[in-house]
Design an enzyme around this catalytic site. Structure first.
Site, PDB file in Angstrom:
ATOM      1  N   CYS A   1       0.856  -1.181   0.000  1.00 49.38           N
ATOM      2  CA  CYS A   1       0.000   0.000   0.000  1.00 49.38           C
ATOM      3  C   CYS A   1       0.890   1.228   0.000  1.00 49.38           C
ATOM      4  O   CYS A   1       2.097   1.133   0.229  1.00 49.38           O
ATOM      5  CB  CYS A   1      -0.854   0.052   1.265  1.00 49.38           C
ATOM      6  SG  CYS A   1      -2.012  -1.318   1.408  1.00 49.38           S
TER       7      CYS A   1
ATOM      8  N   GLY B   1      -0.764   0.825  -5.052  1.00 50.77           N
ATOM      9  CA  GLY B   1      -2.072   0.223  -4.841  1.00 50.77           C
ATOM     10  C   GLY B   1      -3.118   0.909  -5.678  1.00 50.77           C
ATOM     11  O   GLY B   1      -3.218   2.137  -5.651  1.00 50.77           O
TER      12      GLY B   1
ATOM     13  N   ASN C   1       0.904   0.536   6.112  1.00 50.09           N
ATOM     14  CA  ASN C   1       1.505  -0.204   5.002  1.00 50.09           C
ATOM     15  C   ASN C   1       2.326  -1.335   5.610  1.00 50.09           C
ATOM     16  O   ASN C   1       3.179  -1.078   6.449  1.00 50.09           O
ATOM     17  CB  ASN C   1       2.398   0.732   4.176  1.00 50.09           C
ATOM     18  CG  ASN C   1       3.204   0.004   3.104  1.00 50.09           C
ATOM     19  OD1 ASN C   1       4.259   0.455   2.713  1.00 50.09           O
ATOM     20  ND2 ASN C   1       2.709  -1.118   2.623  1.00 50.09           N
ATOM     21  N   GLY C   2       2.035  -2.543   5.180  1.00 55.95           N
ATOM     22  CA  GLY C   2       2.744  -3.698   5.725  1.00 55.95           C
ATOM     23  C   GLY C   2       1.751  -4.750   6.151  1.00 55.95           C
ATOM     24  O   GLY C   2       0.566  -4.682   5.804  1.00 55.95           O
TER      25      GLY C   2
ATOM     26  N   TYR D   1      11.214  -4.036  -7.454  1.00 58.36           N
ATOM     27  CA  TYR D   1       9.966  -3.822  -8.202  1.00 58.36           C
ATOM     28  C   TYR D   1       9.077  -2.718  -7.665  1.00 58.36           C
ATOM     29  O   TYR D   1       8.541  -1.918  -8.424  1.00 58.36           O
ATOM     30  CB  TYR D   1       9.166  -5.134  -8.228  1.00 58.36           C
ATOM     31  CG  TYR D   1       7.749  -4.968  -8.741  1.00 58.36           C
ATOM     32  CD1 TYR D   1       7.504  -4.878 -10.103  1.00 58.36           C
ATOM     33  CD2 TYR D   1       6.674  -4.881  -7.862  1.00 58.36           C
ATOM     34  CE1 TYR D   1       6.210  -4.709 -10.577  1.00 58.36           C
ATOM     35  CE2 TYR D   1       5.379  -4.715  -8.332  1.00 58.36           C
ATOM     36  CZ  TYR D   1       5.157  -4.627  -9.694  1.00 58.36           C
ATOM     37  OH  TYR D   1       3.881  -4.459 -10.150  1.00 58.36           O
TER      38      TYR D   1
HETATM   39  P1  5GP Z   1       4.339 -13.263 -13.027  1.00 53.76           P
HETATM   40  O1  5GP Z   1       3.698 -13.000 -14.327  1.00 53.76           O
HETATM   41  O2  5GP Z   1       5.578 -14.083 -13.102  1.00 53.76           O
HETATM   42  O3  5GP Z   1       3.360 -13.807 -12.025  1.00 53.76           O
HETATM   43  O4  5GP Z   1       4.751 -11.864 -12.405  1.00 53.76           O
HETATM   44  C1  5GP Z   1       5.911 -11.223 -12.834  1.00 53.76           C
HETATM   45  C2  5GP Z   1       5.586  -9.872 -13.388  1.00 53.76           C
HETATM   46  O5  5GP Z   1       4.742  -9.165 -12.469  1.00 53.76           O
HETATM   47  C3  5GP Z   1       6.798  -9.010 -13.583  1.00 53.76           C
HETATM   48  O6  5GP Z   1       6.651  -8.357 -14.821  1.00 53.76           O
HETATM   49  C4  5GP Z   1       6.787  -8.021 -12.437  1.00 53.76           C
HETATM   50  O7  5GP Z   1       7.175  -6.720 -12.895  1.00 53.76           O
HETATM   51  C5  5GP Z   1       5.371  -8.011 -11.971  1.00 53.76           C
HETATM   52  N1  5GP Z   1       5.237  -8.094 -10.512  1.00 53.76           N
HETATM   53  C6  5GP Z   1       6.110  -8.523  -9.585  1.00 53.76           C
HETATM   54  N2  5GP Z   1       5.589  -8.451  -8.360  1.00 53.76           N
HETATM   55  C7  5GP Z   1       4.348  -7.956  -8.488  1.00 53.76           C
HETATM   56  C8  5GP Z   1       3.291  -7.630  -7.556  1.00 53.76           C
HETATM   57  O8  5GP Z   1       3.418  -7.778  -6.338  1.00 53.76           O
HETATM   58  N3  5GP Z   1       2.148  -7.118  -8.106  1.00 53.76           N
HETATM   59  C9  5GP Z   1       1.989  -6.928  -9.462  1.00 53.76           C
HETATM   60  N4  5GP Z   1       0.837  -6.432  -9.918  1.00 53.76           N
HETATM   61  N5  5GP Z   1       2.958  -7.242 -10.338  1.00 53.76           N
HETATM   62  C10 5GP Z   1       4.099  -7.747  -9.864  1.00 53.76           C
HETATM   63 MG    MG Z   2       6.495  -6.118 -14.870  1.00 50.90          MG
END
Ligand code: 5GP
Ligand code: MG
Length: 472
Positions: free
Chosen positions: A2, A28, A109-110, A252
């Site tokens: 968040c 979020g 957040n957490g 990320y």
């Molecule tokens: P995957 O498709 O392997 O499940 O997720 C990897 C992709 O999702 C990567 O492109 C990464 O940038 C993105 N990603 C990594 N962690 C998260 C997350 O916590 N939430 C979302 N929405 N995307 C994520």
């Molecule tokens: Mg991605």
């Protein structure tokens, strides 16, 4: 995950909070909310607004901010880690933050790792909960505390909770920013106009021409009252118990223009990409064999800094051959059939055929969670006419669920149970259909991020706090 922000002593408090949350929108997209506080001759009043959707469509609207009177406010953008996700609006709003009870508003957040136990204990004492969110436990502990001042009741509550928490509390007199003893989630103190503010990331200060003062330190509680700042260490970081900032923020989650400690997120990600290229060379790949028909392509947006770092280190051509559509967010697309589900990745990504055709593509993503994105994008690049597709992931295999606030526990982790890098590479190669696959090694990932210590539990299973709820 968040995003949170709080501000005091500003006549535009609600508008500024909406702006700050707008800069934290990446943290979020499910719901946004704010509470403001007005002190007038009629007394002290709190105003609140929560709605599903994006900040720009909800909180930031003039008719909304106009109703949030007062010179102090806090707000939250929600990415649910627990609780309903794709359900009715009503439950989304009920669980949306800020929480407000008896003159105390709170954003979190957490994720707490002992909230179920505490909830049971509090319910046994007659407490009644209105939401399912772990954060309500904190408010209840504060509300039922016996200490004489709010500050002391908050301190007492903090000794009971475990897990990851960056908190902002707005009371009748104070604005308080708090980080958990290990500093797992980020929180920054800054100045905005003549007042003070807190936010999850530094980019939230840039958007309001604010100025970052300092990180809220791990185990620190910063109390702002009468425009004075009081910093209290309620739990000190010691050499035996160093801070554990979440490494996934670097990989990320945070925006690339945010800084955490003395580290810029873009630069950290670019180093992750450079390390990937160095490992490529160390494996004996002769990059000189890769000529003009080789391109390094980022999976946008989060793979971009790593891809630039990789191309730079490997002396290969960078090519933005994937286009990203930014308007496919939220719950505007429901996929009722398999055909439409298969098309889902096309909502967000498209390959530019003219750049890809006949090429050997080195595809760079920041992380692989379930491997879905990888599989669909490899397939997309192939059907756009690429000769070969080599997938490179600028972080290590995610082998363990996160219990501290990131949504990596959702669904199946592709690399769960993998013994080593080779096994994870092979599994992702099969899942993605790429010609070759390489994750970054754990050691070089940690090296690239340049923290002296961190939480990397999703890559190692080395959890920073006890998982009390899970074990009881
Ligand atoms: P995957 O498709 O392997 O499940 O997720 C990897 C992709 O999702 C990567 O492109 C990464 O940038 C993105 N990603 C990594 N962690 C998260 C997350 O916590 N939430 C979302 N929405 N995307 C994520
Ligand atoms: Mg991605």
């Amino acid at each position: 995950m968040c995003g949170i922000a709080g501000i005091c002593y500003s006549k535009d408090a609600a508008i500024l909070i909406a702006r700050m949350l707008h800069a934290l929108q990446h943290r979020g997209q499910e719901a946004a909310g704010a509470v403001s506080r007005e002190i007038s001759k009629n007394g002290i009043h709190f105003y609140e607004h929560r709605a599903p959707g994006l900040v720009g469509d909800t909180l930031a609207r003039e008719e909304v901010t106009r109703q949030l009177h007062g010179d102090a406010a806090l707000g939250h953008v929600r990415y649910s880690t627990a609780g309903p996700k794709h359900t009715a609006h009503a439950s989304q709003v009920a669980d949306a933050q800020p929480l407000l009870r008896e003159g105390v508003a709170l954003v979190h957040n957490g994720n707490l790792t002992n909230h179920l136990i505490l909830r049971k204990e509090l319910e046994g004492q007659g407490a009644r909960f209105q939401t399912k969110v772990d954060s309500e436990v904190i408010l209840k502990l504060i509300g039922r505390g016996e200490a004489d001042t709010l500050t002391n009741r908050v301190c007492d509550a903090l000794t009971r909770i475990e897990g990851a928490f960056a908190l902002i509390i707005l009371s009748k007199k104070k604005l308080i920013g708090i980080r958990d003893p290990l500093g797992i989630r980020p929180l920054v103190l800054g100045r905005v106009g003549d007042g003070y503010a807190f936010a999850s990331e530094t980019c939230a200060f840039d958007i309001v021409r604010g100025e970052v003062v300092d990180e809220v330190a791990p185990g620190e509680m910063v109390v702002i009252e009468d425009n004075e700042v009081r910093r209290i260490n309620y739990a000190s970081v010691t050499p035996e118990r160093p801070s554990r900032p979440c490494i996934f923020e670097y990989i990320y989650f945070s925006r690339p223009d945010s800084e955490w400690g003395d580290k810029n997120m873009y630069l950290a990600r670019s180093r992750l990409g450079k390390q990937l290229a160095r490992e490529e060379i160390a494996r004996g790949t002769d990059l000189d064999l890769f000529g003009d028909d080789t391109i390094v392509v980022p999976v946008l947006d989060s793979g971009l800094p790593a891809a630039i770092g990789y191309a730079h280190q490997a002396h290969l051509r960078f090519s933005p051959a994937l286009v990203r559509n930014h308007y496919a967010v939220g719950r505007s697309f429901i996929e009722p059939t398999q055909f439409l589900r298969d098309l889902k990745v096309l909502l967000k990504h498209n390959a530019n055929k003219a750049l890809v055709r006949g090429m050997r593509v080195i595809l760079i993503d920041d992380s692989a969670v379930r491997g879905t994105t990888s599989r669909l994008i490899v397939e997309m690049i192939r059907s756009a006419g690429a000769r070969e597709v080599h997938l490179r992931i600028a972080s290590a295999p995610i082998t363990h669920a996160c219990f501290h606030g990131i949504d990596t526990n959702r669904g199946e982790l592709l690399a769960a149970g993998c013994e080593d890098l080779e096994e994870a590479n092979e599994r992702l190669r099969k899942a993605s259909g790429a010609d070759s696959v390489a994750y970054l090694s754990h050691a070089n990932m940690v090296r690239a991020v340049r923290c002296s210590s961190q939480c990397d539990a999703c890559f190692s299973g080395d959890y920073p706090t006890p998982l009390t709820d899970l074990q009881t």
